[in-house]
Scaffold this motif. Structure first.
Motif, short mmCIF file in Angstrom:
data_model
loop_
_atom_site.label_atom_id
_atom_site.label_comp_id
_atom_site.label_asym_id
_atom_site.label_seq_id
_atom_site.Cartn_x
_atom_site.Cartn_y
_atom_site.Cartn_z
N UNK A 13 0.88 -1.17 0.08
CA UNK A 13 0.07 0.02 -0.05
C UNK A 13 0.89 1.37 0.04
N UNK A 14 1.83 1.25 0.65
CA UNK A 14 2.87 2.33 0.69
C UNK A 14 3.47 2.48 -0.64
N UNK A 15 3.75 1.27 -1.12
CA UNK A 15 4.39 1.84 -2.55
C UNK A 15 3.39 2.18 -3.66
N UNK A 16 2.15 1.80 -3.38
CA UNK A 16 1.15 2.43 -4.33
C UNK A 16 0.94 3.86 -3.98
N UNK A 17 0.98 4.19 -2.56
CA UNK A 17 0.91 5.78 -2.48
C UNK A 17 2.04 6.43 -3.13
N UNK A 54 -3.87 0.23 -4.71
CA UNK A 54 -4.00 -0.34 -3.19
C UNK A 54 -5.13 -1.26 -3.27
N UNK A 55 -6.10 -1.31 -3.89
CA UNK A 55 -7.29 -2.20 -3.87
C UNK A 55 -7.06 -3.44 -4.60
N UNK A 56 -6.02 -3.36 -5.75
CA UNK A 56 -5.53 -4.59 -6.33
C UNK A 56 -4.52 -5.31 -5.30
N UNK A 57 -3.76 -4.45 -4.64
CA UNK A 57 -2.81 -5.08 -3.57
C UNK A 57 -3.52 -5.80 -2.53
#
Length: 79
Positions: A13-17, A54-57
């Motif tokens: 999630x942090x990577x996605x952010x 994030x949703x995919x993760x």
């Protein structure tokens, strides 16, 4: 177990952010088999490419099997 499973994807999630910060609430539905069947994002990242990532993760999170057909969870993250 739910918290452990959701926290296991915090790094993703942090990577996605992508360096952005904010609070978000995730809504997930977990099947009795322990797989996420539905995931949405509310808050700072809702409706953004970061939120979609994030949703995919979250759909990759795994949980122990349980007897109920499904479990719906709302969980806050501060990124």
């Amino acid at each position: 177990q739910v918290q452990t499973g959701l926290e296991s994807v915090r790094g993703q999630l942090q990577s996605c952010a992508a360096g952005m910060h904010g609070r978000t609430t995730v809504n997930v539905t977990i099947s009795g088999a322990g797989r996420v069947t539905y995931a949405t994002i509310e808050g700072a990242f809702a409706g953004t490419p970061q939120g979609s990532c994030m949703a995919r993760a979250l759909r990759g999170a795994q949980f122990p099997q349980f007897a109920s057909p499904q479990l719906r969870v709302r969980y806050p993250f501060a990124l």
